[in-house]
Design an enzyme around this catalytic site. Sequence first.
Site, PDB file in Angstrom:
ATOM      1  N   LYS A 116       0.810  -1.216   0.000  1.00  0.00           N
ATOM      2  CA  LYS A 116       0.000   0.000   0.000  1.00  0.00           C
ATOM      3  C   LYS A 116       0.843   1.267   0.000  1.00  0.00           C
ATOM      4  O   LYS A 116       0.467   2.275  -0.603  1.00  0.00           O
ATOM      5  CB  LYS A 116      -0.958  -0.012   1.192  1.00  0.00           C
ATOM      6  N   LYS A 158      -2.719   0.306   8.978  1.00  0.00           N
ATOM      7  CA  LYS A 158      -3.001  -0.689   7.945  1.00  0.00           C
ATOM      8  C   LYS A 158      -1.754  -1.471   7.587  1.00  0.00           C
ATOM      9  O   LYS A 158      -0.675  -0.901   7.430  1.00  0.00           O
ATOM     10  CB  LYS A 158      -3.518  -0.024   6.661  1.00  0.00           C
ATOM     11  N   GLY A 164      -8.573  -7.583   2.616  1.00  0.00           N
ATOM     12  CA  GLY A 164      -9.645  -8.295   3.295  1.00  0.00           C
ATOM     13  C   GLY A 164      -9.862  -7.845   4.721  1.00  0.00           C
ATOM     14  O   GLY A 164     -10.443  -8.571   5.517  1.00  0.00           O
ATOM     15  N   GLY A 165      -9.378  -6.645   5.073  1.00  0.00           N
ATOM     16  CA  GLY A 165      -9.588  -6.140   6.418  1.00  0.00           C
ATOM     17  C   GLY A 165      -8.594  -6.666   7.429  1.00  0.00           C
ATOM     18  O   GLY A 165      -8.638  -6.285   8.603  1.00  0.00           O
ATOM     19  N   HIS A 208     -17.035   3.708   1.521  1.00  0.00           N
ATOM     20  CA  HIS A 208     -16.074   2.909   0.773  1.00  0.00           C
ATOM     21  C   HIS A 208     -16.689   2.667  -0.608  1.00  0.00           C
ATOM     22  O   HIS A 208     -17.625   1.882  -0.745  1.00  0.00           O
ATOM     23  CB  HIS A 208     -15.821   1.597   1.510  1.00  0.00           C
ATOM     24  N   HIS A 234     -14.079  -4.041   8.932  1.00  0.00           N
ATOM     25  CA  HIS A 234     -13.458  -3.815   7.617  1.00  0.00           C
ATOM     26  C   HIS A 234     -13.749  -4.931   6.622  1.00  0.00           C
ATOM     27  O   HIS A 234     -13.123  -5.004   5.567  1.00  0.00           O
ATOM     28  CB  HIS A 234     -11.938  -3.625   7.760  1.00  0.00           C
ATOM     29  N   GLU A 274      -9.964   1.179  -5.141  1.00  0.00           N
ATOM     30  CA  GLU A 274     -10.798   1.476  -3.984  1.00  0.00           C
ATOM     31  C   GLU A 274     -10.530   2.894  -3.488  1.00  0.00           C
ATOM     32  O   GLU A 274      -9.378   3.299  -3.317  1.00  0.00           O
ATOM     33  CB  GLU A 274     -10.542   0.462  -2.869  1.00  0.00           C
ATOM     34  N   ARG A 296      -7.072  -8.111  -9.044  1.00  0.00           N
ATOM     35  CA  ARG A 296      -7.748  -9.403  -9.226  1.00  0.00           C
ATOM     36  C   ARG A 296      -9.235  -9.151  -9.380  1.00  0.00           C
ATOM     37  O   ARG A 296      -9.708  -8.022  -9.253  1.00  0.00           O
ATOM     38  CB  ARG A 296      -7.512 -10.293  -8.005  1.00  0.00           C
TER      39      ARG A 296
END
Length: 644
Positions: A116, A158, A164-165, A208, A234, A274, A296
Amino acid sequence: MITKLLIANRGEIACRIMATAKTRGIACVAVYSDADAQARHVRLADQAVHIGGASPIDSYLRGDRIIQAARDMGADAIHPGYGFLSENPDFVDAVTAAGLIFVGPSADAIRAMGLKDRAKALMIKAGVPVVPGYHGTEQDDDLLRGEADKIGYPVMIKAVAGGGGKGMRLAETALDFDEQLASARAESRNAFGNDAVLIEKFITAPRHIEVQIFGDGVQAVHLFERDCSLQRRHQKVIEEAPAPGMTDAVRDAMGAAAVKAAKAIGYSGAGTVEFIVDGSGPLRTDGFWFMEMNTRLQVEHPITEAITGIDLVDWQLRVAGGETLPMRQEDVKIQGHAFEARLYAEDATQGFLPAIGRLTHLTFPDTVRADTGVEAGDEITPHYDPMIAKVIVHGPDRAAALAMLTKGLAATQVAGTVTNLGFLTALATNADFAAGRVDTGLIARNLDGLTAAPNPTPSDLAQAALALSGVMARHGGATGFALHAPLTWSIDVGATVVALTIHRPDHATCTGAGHVVDVRRLGNIWRLDGQKARPQHLAGRVVTLFGAAPITFTQPDPLDRASASQGGDTVLTPMPGMLRDISVAVGDDVQEGDRLAVLEAMKMEHVLRAPRAGKIAAIHAVPGSQVQAGIALISLEVLDADKD
């Protein structure tokens, strides 16, 4: 052109990919673990190859075995689905080195977006707006704490890897930063083998919203947005497309930013950009920021397919086979509105505790698209994500689609394990959600109401008694008792005893909890106080009544009654898993709710807390050990009833 496709995944996504591949005349090869030998995706495939043990690390994460299986079966391409190896660039390199086609983006594109912090730096360079935060490589705790102080609380911690949270924690003040940082690091290390984190400003009233993009390595288009704001920890629960309150100006701005992101890395295949969006008021062109890119296919891709009429897996296979983009941007249109609800084997009334069990019954109404990897008779195991299905609806507008979702959930029938069906129905009928007032905090604000256990009505108790007594299971209803009518006997329905009185073959009364319910059978239709009986499923001593709030009744076995619990003196393991950590020692004093241990199960960490105040008397397991459900883990000293 692809002729034989190996699907390096399991469950519903493997089944969904096969459905499209077969329409293109492509033969499908499944891979499976020890736990999945009889799984639905194995049954549907043309060929299937065993690749290892039940644990993903011994099977679905073994890229070498998957590639060898593809070569042995004569496959010319591998589709990774999502999760597992889908965003592993080393796997992509190995696939292409083996002379096989990888149905997805290049390894370089995955690497560019895989961490990220690096992805955000790349997006800044490409002119895509990002959230203020710290994305550096220095990971000293004191430095991170200082950066959080500069950004200003609340901040989101994060994991730089994965998704996937997992590895995400909210630090609301400086006082809880250290604890949340340690928790985020531990979960990220266990899930991804990387405990590096980034720190970002937490947007109040955030939404989101993600944009589906598709590229062919040169050109890219966006296929509009999905709102994924309904989340718990999340993790997405119900998604919709298009996003409520979206304007043409904001949609164009977000779409253009997403296409910039895709072109910046020469993206090929399906992906999702996102954005975190300011939901405190109307959507604005300057009120959205890049969060991450998923390189993906996404779990929620079916709602994009519903509103565009485009089969995204078909596009993936075509582009992977060397074709250019099938459509231009101006040719892609929005048609109506769609929702997707994620149906899980989990107990919403018990903190969404994942569940296991054999599905004794599973049906979906014809009004929904149900993407599932299981059927009646299949088992939900502790080894993988406990998703049962994705329930998808499409209507001409949001109100119509939401009504279809509500009715579709109420008509979905699952027995054999506890599910979140009641929670999903409560969420679908929430007033704020119905009005389009959505943000990522909606579930947390309404959690008690959304997760309240259903209260059985007198009619529910009566129907359970009729089912468990065998009356409703007999063709012709109560006919077998006619010669002895009137006849009364007691039926133990869980915590309630119901007196069932047969008056004549088509008439009975059920008395329980102070209520008398009139029961009549008209042909094959049962009515209780005039209302038609609920759909039901009976399996031995367990009956499940279906509807908006499904409820299960278990008739106790008089020959096998469990002993009374120890009054909260012992903490039991709620499910099978790995005992990741124990936070206390023998002799420690604890208060009710204190953290005692962490259990890792079904890809998530579950904190076990003290049921009451007391002193730790014994610890029955060690960190790193595998434990079964219902095992005594930590004992408190027994309270002395004679003490003042």
